[in-house]
Motif scaffolding. Structure first.
Motif, mmCIF file in Angstrom:
data_model
loop_
_atom_site.group_PDB
_atom_site.id
_atom_site.type_symbol
_atom_site.label_atom_id
_atom_site.label_comp_id
_atom_site.label_asym_id
_atom_site.label_seq_id
_atom_site.Cartn_x
_atom_site.Cartn_y
_atom_site.Cartn_z
ATOM 1 N N GLU A 429 -0.879 51.925 32.105
ATOM 2 C CA GLU A 429 -0.449 53.333 32.122
ATOM 3 C C GLU A 429 -1.423 54.215 31.337
ATOM 4 O O GLU A 429 -1.762 55.321 31.765
ATOM 5 N N ARG A 434 -0.815 52.435 37.472
ATOM 6 C CA ARG A 434 0.634 52.267 37.516
ATOM 7 C C ARG A 434 1.031 50.986 36.782
ATOM 8 O O ARG A 434 0.358 49.943 36.906
ATOM 9 N N ALA A 435 2.141 51.043 36.054
ATOM 10 C CA ALA A 435 2.634 49.863 35.347
ATOM 11 C C ALA A 435 3.003 48.751 36.317
ATOM 12 O O ALA A 435 2.860 47.554 35.985
#
Length: 490
Positions: A429, A434-435
């Protein structure tokens, strides 16, 4: 007529049966000791050095290794003023001397003088760096002293002229009538003396040997120690090998007051191989044992870095008194080194986990994977806290500066207990990814089908209440991560 009821028994001018006692003096750390002498018509007996009784009264447990005797035929023999890099316990076996001491250590007490007569019922403790001198008052005087280091031609010595006008020692026998050596007559006056390097527990400029100075923690220590008033010397392989017992025994330890052992074999999986197993034990057990031996021998403070891998990870959080239960060779070798260090009187065993600093580390690896467009699988059942070397080094310095009680201290980052997967997702992040690009897996799934993999403790969080009780609270590890990741250069 004399009332003998209040007159102490004496024999040959020696006061008998006075209680054992220790008195402070104007020179910091310099002590005067009254010794109990037992006498009758046959002569007298005394306990000249009695470790248990004297340390209970406040005498340092200074660890003497050598006993020397200087026999003086005549009255007026005068020797000094010599300051050596070791502590001394001075007394006389026979005869009587006028003793004079001058503080030649750097600091506010430089030049402070103390004098007293020494007969068999009196002794003094002389800290290293304090100039020592005496003048015999009786013939056939045997001046004796215990020291806690062996003489070395390479050691640092500091001298002061016996006739220095500034300290103005009141010699009972004028120096022009005394028996002196030519060397003592040639010593410098106080204005020309280079002070002995300070080694007091609260003084700046304490001398620190940092082993493993090229590692993540070693580099951070070399940054922080000077700012905290220490004088660090960094060493590392291949120039210095702490697992070489002969080399460590021959090292000039008089140049240091503190050892911080940041050297270690940290290749956890490599330690499981036939080639890596002995290397892990050499670095993590044999090396610390050699340092522990020399620290005890030379009265040095030893700081040693341990790991949560000394535990099997079934308990959480781990406390300082948890018994070792290592799962793999790396943890076993670290536990072996810990046991050796714990036998050293003056030690701080600092146990840490999940270290992040200047060098190869997990956060940097995740940032690199993200930059290359890789979506990794990361274990989510191993939990703990990151430890940034800024906090680890600062905590070690805190223990040294505050004189905290010796022993074991847990030291990691504060904040929430997280998994490696949580850390990886946060790094992704922070670098703009994106995680959910990070896939959580169990440890069993991650290593399925792989050989030579070391077992990992699943729970690594450390109880920090002991070090926090000393006044040091490390930063929140996830907040540290947020600040660190933007600084990573790939």
């Amino acid at each position: 007529m004399t009332d003998t009821a209040d007159t102490p028994d004496r024999t040959d001018g020696i006061e008998l049966l006075k209680p054992l006692g220790v008195e402070t003096t104007p020179i910091p750390g310099f002590l005067r000791i009254d010794l109990t002498v037992h006498g009758d018509n046959r002569g007298w007996f005394k306990e000249n050095w009695q470790r248990e009784k004297m340390t209970a009264l406040g005498l340092p447990d200074f660890g003497p290794v050598q006993n020397n005797i200087s026999f003086n035929d005549e009255v007026g023999v005068t020797r000094g003023i010599h300051a050596e890099p070791w502590d001394k316990f001075v007394s006389v076996a026979t005869g009587r001397v006028f003793g004079a001491w001058v503080d030649l250590r750097e600091g506010p007490s430089f030049g402070t003088v103390y004098t007293t007569e020494i007969d068999p019922s009196v002794a003094v403790f002389v800290p290293k760096g304090v100039g020592n001198a005496y003048q015999t008052l009786e013939p056939n005087t045997a001046y004796t002293y215990l020291v806690n280091d062996h003489w070395s031609p390479d050691a640092q010595y500091t001298f002061l002229n016996l006739a220095d006008e500034t300290v103005a020692v009141p010699w009972p026998i004028p120096l022009e009538q005394a028996i002196q050596s030519d060397k003592d007559r040639a010593h410098p006056r106080l204005a020309d003396v280079v002070p002995f390097a300070a080694t007091d527990a609260t003084a700046d400029g304490r001398r620190v040997l940092v082993t493993g100075c090229k590692g993540q923690l070693g580099r951070e220590l070399m940054k922080q120690l000077p700012a905290a008033g220490f004088s660090p010397t960094g060493v590392d392989l291949p120039e210095v090998d702490i697992s070489d017992a002969d080399a460590m025994a021959a090292w000039d330890w008089s140049a240091y007051d503190i050892i911080i052992n940041a050297a270690a074999w940290t290749n956890v999986d490599g330690a499981e191989t036939p080639e890596g197993r002995p290397l892990s034990w050499r670095a993590n057990a044999t090396g610390p044992a050699n340092l522990a031996r020399e620290a005890a021998r030379h009265d040095l403070t030893l700081v040693h870095i341990s790991s949560e891998y000394t535990f099997d990870g079934t308990l959480e959080p781990h406390t300082e008194d948890e018994s070792p239960s290592p799962l793999g060779v790396y943890g076993q070798s670290k536990a072996g080194g810990d046991a050796a260090v714990e036998a050293t009187p003056k030690h701080y065993l600092v146990r840490t986990s999940w270290v992040v600093g200047d060098g190869k580390n997990f956060a940097k690896t995740m940032a690199s994977l993200a930059a290359r467009g890789i979506a990794p699988k990361v274990v989510d059942d191993q939990t703990g806290r990151l430890t940034f070397t800024t906090d680890l080094a600062a905590g070690i310095i805190h223990l040294l500066c505050t004189g905290a009680e010796y022993g074991t201290y847990n030291l990691s980052g504060e904040g929430p207990v997280v998994s490696w997967c949580d850390v990886a997702k946060r790094v992704y992040e922070l670098v703009g990814h994106r995680a959910d690009e990070v896939t959580p897996v169990s440890t069993a799934e991650y290593y399925a089908g792989q050989e030579g993999i070391a077992p990992r403790p699943l729970r690594s969080a450390l109880d920090l209440s002991k070090i926090e009780a000393t006044g040091f609270t490390p930063g929140d590890s996830m907040e540290r991560l947020d600040a660190y990741v933007p600084t990573i250069e790939l």
